[in-house]
Enzyme design. Sequence first.
Site, mmCIF file in Angstrom:
data_model
loop_
_atom_site.group_PDB
_atom_site.id
_atom_site.type_symbol
_atom_site.label_atom_id
_atom_site.label_comp_id
_atom_site.label_asym_id
_atom_site.label_seq_id
_atom_site.Cartn_x
_atom_site.Cartn_y
_atom_site.Cartn_z
ATOM 1 N N SER A 176 0.820 -1.218 0.000
ATOM 2 C CA SER A 176 0.000 0.000 0.000
ATOM 3 C C SER A 176 0.852 1.265 0.000
ATOM 4 O O SER A 176 0.458 2.279 -0.563
ATOM 5 C CB SER A 176 -0.939 0.012 1.210
ATOM 6 O OG SER A 176 -0.209 -0.115 2.420
ATOM 7 N N HIS A 177 2.007 1.247 0.658
ATOM 8 C CA HIS A 177 2.903 2.403 0.723
ATOM 9 C C HIS A 177 4.295 1.959 0.304
ATOM 10 O O HIS A 177 4.757 0.897 0.738
ATOM 11 C CB HIS A 177 2.965 2.979 2.145
ATOM 12 C CG HIS A 177 1.666 3.509 2.657
ATOM 13 N ND1 HIS A 177 0.585 2.700 2.908
ATOM 14 C CD2 HIS A 177 1.275 4.774 2.956
ATOM 15 C CE1 HIS A 177 -0.424 3.438 3.345
ATOM 16 N NE2 HIS A 177 -0.032 4.698 3.379
ATOM 17 N N ASN A 178 4.955 2.770 -0.500
ATOM 18 C CA ASN A 178 6.291 2.413 -0.978
ATOM 19 C C ASN A 178 7.073 3.700 -1.230
ATOM 20 O O ASN A 178 6.670 4.528 -2.057
ATOM 21 C CB ASN A 178 6.185 1.588 -2.268
ATOM 22 C CG ASN A 178 7.512 0.992 -2.697
ATOM 23 O OD1 ASN A 178 8.471 0.953 -1.927
ATOM 24 N ND2 ASN A 178 7.583 0.546 -3.940
ATOM 25 N N PHE A 230 8.549 -0.125 2.469
ATOM 26 C CA PHE A 230 7.183 -0.386 2.016
ATOM 27 C C PHE A 230 6.400 -1.138 3.082
ATOM 28 O O PHE A 230 6.969 -1.755 3.998
ATOM 29 C CB PHE A 230 7.188 -1.165 0.695
ATOM 30 C CG PHE A 230 7.838 -2.526 0.760
ATOM 31 C CD1 PHE A 230 7.093 -3.671 1.026
ATOM 32 C CD2 PHE A 230 9.206 -2.660 0.530
ATOM 33 C CE1 PHE A 230 7.683 -4.913 1.075
ATOM 34 C CE2 PHE A 230 9.810 -3.914 0.575
ATOM 35 C CZ PHE A 230 9.049 -5.042 0.850
ATOM 36 N N THR A 231 5.073 -1.078 2.985
ATOM 37 C CA THR A 231 4.196 -1.861 3.845
ATOM 38 C C THR A 231 3.513 -2.923 2.996
ATOM 39 O O THR A 231 3.096 -2.668 1.872
ATOM 40 C CB THR A 231 3.131 -0.994 4.531
ATOM 41 O OG1 THR A 231 2.383 -0.296 3.529
ATOM 42 C CG2 THR A 231 3.774 0.018 5.466
#
Length: 326
Positions: free
Chosen positions: A94-96, A107-108
């Site tokens: 989702s996040h990077n 990242f997540t």
Amino acid sequence: MDLDEIDRRLLNLLQAEFPLSPRPFAGLGERLGLSEEEVLERVRRLKAEKIIRQISAIFDSRALGYRSTLAAFQVPDDRLEQVATAVSQNQGVSHNYARNHFFNLWFTLTVPPGEDPQAGVESLARENSISKFLYLPTLRVFKVAVQFDMVGMEGQSQGPPEKVGSAPEALGIEVDPVLVRQLQKDLELVQRPFLSLAEAAGTSEESLLETARLYQGQGAMRRFAAVLHHRKAGFSANGMGVWAVPQERVEEVGRAIAAFPQVTHCYQRPSYRDWPYSVFSMIHSQTVDGCWQVATEISLKTGIQDYNLLFSTKEYKKARVKYYED
């Protein structure tokens, strides 16, 4: 930004007190002394100007039985773009971000029930020929409260954080995947925005709203709210503060860091020989210097002198996790 006082008050309400009612924008108008249409016009403008990212349900991954982790790769500079692109293509990411550290890609990753996030990180590392990486699942949550005070412009809105001192067990609250898929959609900016979601779910508007309130009461849905583009909203700097905290002081220090209004997230995560930091915090400010000032204040208050502040140098991906999607 060209925001007046009403815009700022509206943004605070959208983040914290979005009404789960048939005509939510009318309810917001009553709070602000505006008509329903005036509120809608303002929200549409704020969305068009990319100050508002999305208005939707914010679900707790763990409560739905999903598991997530933070991870960091050490990537050769000449391969960073290539690896970042490959990681972003994973639907669970989702996040990077690229960050200013020798662990330069962060990242997540969120995986559905029955899957192992560590195996997912290791698989991404193998696929991209990464030999050095960090697996950093949440061990304890001290704070999750992403609400930017747009009136005072001093950081996260005042009020109790959504989670304090909790362990990250998967709760597995029973929910209807069809309703979750609808509630996580970006809300249509019309007078009765929940009506189309209910119709798509094959239920009534009243039933959908009642279920949303139930999920919120159970903790499956943390809140229904607007998420802002924090840089567009005026908080152009955010640093990931990492703190090397002795094991016996993690609880004390984590709670002390979480008490700072400029801190939106605070977690305990594993530490390693080449990564001594066990407490993570996201610090938001209008400037990089402002973030460092907050970090200095945290250090003075807690006595933790071994810390670092990592800033993102490039955003490769920022998206909501989509639950119960293929």
